[in-house]
Design an enzyme around this catalytic site. Structure first.
Site, mmCIF file in Angstrom:
data_model
loop_
_atom_site.group_PDB
_atom_site.id
_atom_site.type_symbol
_atom_site.label_atom_id
_atom_site.label_comp_id
_atom_site.label_asym_id
_atom_site.label_seq_id
_atom_site.Cartn_x
_atom_site.Cartn_y
_atom_site.Cartn_z
ATOM 1 N N SER A 1 -7.023 -8.706 15.460
ATOM 2 C CA SER A 1 -7.859 -9.801 14.926
ATOM 3 C C SER A 1 -7.160 -10.499 13.757
ATOM 4 O O SER A 1 -7.564 -10.371 12.611
ATOM 5 C CB SER A 1 -9.256 -9.313 14.557
ATOM 6 O OG SER A 1 -9.277 -8.125 13.837
ATOM 7 N N GLY B 1 -5.391 -4.995 11.487
ATOM 8 C CA GLY B 1 -4.049 -4.753 10.955
ATOM 9 C C GLY B 1 -3.027 -5.063 12.027
ATOM 10 O O GLY B 1 -3.368 -5.294 13.191
ATOM 11 N N LEU B 2 -1.791 -5.062 11.628
ATOM 12 C CA LEU B 2 -0.700 -5.351 12.556
ATOM 13 C C LEU B 2 -0.592 -4.294 13.643
ATOM 14 O O LEU B 2 -1.077 -3.168 13.484
ATOM 15 C CB LEU B 2 0.621 -5.419 11.792
ATOM 16 C CG LEU B 2 0.789 -6.558 10.801
ATOM 17 C CD1 LEU B 2 2.043 -6.345 9.953
ATOM 18 C CD2 LEU B 2 0.844 -7.896 11.530
ATOM 19 N N SER B 3 0.079 -4.648 14.725
ATOM 20 C CA SER B 3 0.406 -3.673 15.757
ATOM 21 C C SER B 3 1.226 -2.554 15.110
ATOM 22 O O SER B 3 2.173 -2.818 14.369
ATOM 23 C CB SER B 3 1.230 -4.363 16.853
ATOM 24 O OG SER B 3 1.582 -3.451 17.856
ATOM 25 N N GLY B 4 0.822 -1.328 15.331
ATOM 26 C CA GLY B 4 1.527 -0.197 14.732
ATOM 27 C C GLY B 4 0.961 0.265 13.403
ATOM 28 O O GLY B 4 1.469 1.206 12.798
ATOM 29 N N SER B 5 -0.101 -0.379 12.935
ATOM 30 C CA SER B 5 -0.684 0.011 11.639
ATOM 31 C C SER B 5 -1.538 1.279 11.740
ATOM 32 O O SER B 5 -1.853 1.888 10.720
ATOM 33 C CB SER B 5 -1.515 -1.133 11.054
ATOM 34 O OG SER B 5 -2.606 -1.446 11.897
ATOM 35 N N GLY B 6 -1.904 1.652 12.956
ATOM 36 C CA GLY B 6 -2.670 2.887 13.138
ATOM 37 C C GLY B 6 -4.106 2.692 13.583
ATOM 38 O O GLY B 6 -4.904 3.626 13.542
ATOM 39 N N LYS B 7 -4.458 1.503 14.038
ATOM 40 C CA LYS B 7 -5.847 1.204 14.389
ATOM 41 C C LYS B 7 -6.400 2.153 15.451
ATOM 42 O O LYS B 7 -7.490 2.699 15.289
ATOM 43 C CB LYS B 7 -5.985 -0.249 14.868
ATOM 44 C CG LYS B 7 -5.703 -1.281 13.789
ATOM 45 C CD LYS B 7 -5.772 -2.687 14.315
ATOM 46 C CE LYS B 7 -4.812 -2.986 15.436
ATOM 47 N NZ LYS B 7 -3.380 -2.846 15.100
#
Length: 172
Positions: free
Chosen positions: A84, A10-16
């Site tokens: 990714s 997911g995008l930066s800031g999505s919570g990964k």
């Protein structure tokens, strides 16, 4: 649950990173040995020689997948928290780890929410042209077409998110 790799994209800031830590805690409570491979940590060591070009991102993901496979072979559940951004690179990771051990988890949080969560100010810098190859702004992000599970983290708390993933894992 069998030894596997949970691949959070997911995008930066999505919570990964937040989701990976909570998942690791829950799996550890079930007496499973876990390890988190986080993109930021990889880039401070194993992948510190790589930049953010698409070729360097491909190599970063390949290295992460190779490490995940080694850890899976040792009986460890791996949680990879990596942007990714390209579908092709995630397919390569899946082929390295093994189709039956790879679970793609797409944190489908909208860009606008990710930007609001951006405590480091990276999106603001990217929009100002101060950061090159920033995913979602000046570099592409290809959303998974058929992820194992897709979760929008903008309207769920961490317990709801991890429960969704754990419940799906238990149903395997």
């Amino acid at each position: 649950m069998k030894t596997s790799t949970l691949w959070l994209t997911g995008l930066s800031g999505s919570g990964k990173t937040t989701v990976s830590i909570a998942l690791a805690d829950q799996l550890a409570n079930s007496n499973l040995c876990t390890y988190i491979i986080d993109g930021d940590i990889l880039r401070s060591g194993l992948c510190k020689d790589l930049g953010f070009s698409l070729d360097d991102r491909k190599e970063n993901i390949r290295r992460a997948a190779e490490v995940a496979k080694i850890l899976n072979d040792a009986g460890i559940v791996v949680i990879c928290a990596l942007i990714s951004p390209l579908d092709e690179d995630r397919r390569i990771a899946k082929s390295i780890i093994g189709e039956h051990n790879f679970f793609e988890i797409y944190l489908s949080t909208p860009l606008s929410v990710c930007e609001k969560r951006d405590v480091k100010g990276l999106y603001k810098k990217a929009r100002a042209g101060l950061i090159e190859n920033f995913t979602g702004i000046s570099s592409p992000y290809e959303a998974p077409q058929t992820p194992w599970i897709s979760i929008d983290t903008s309207d769920k708390n961490i317990d709801e998110i991890t429960s969704s993933i754990i419940n799906k894992l238990n149903a395997q």
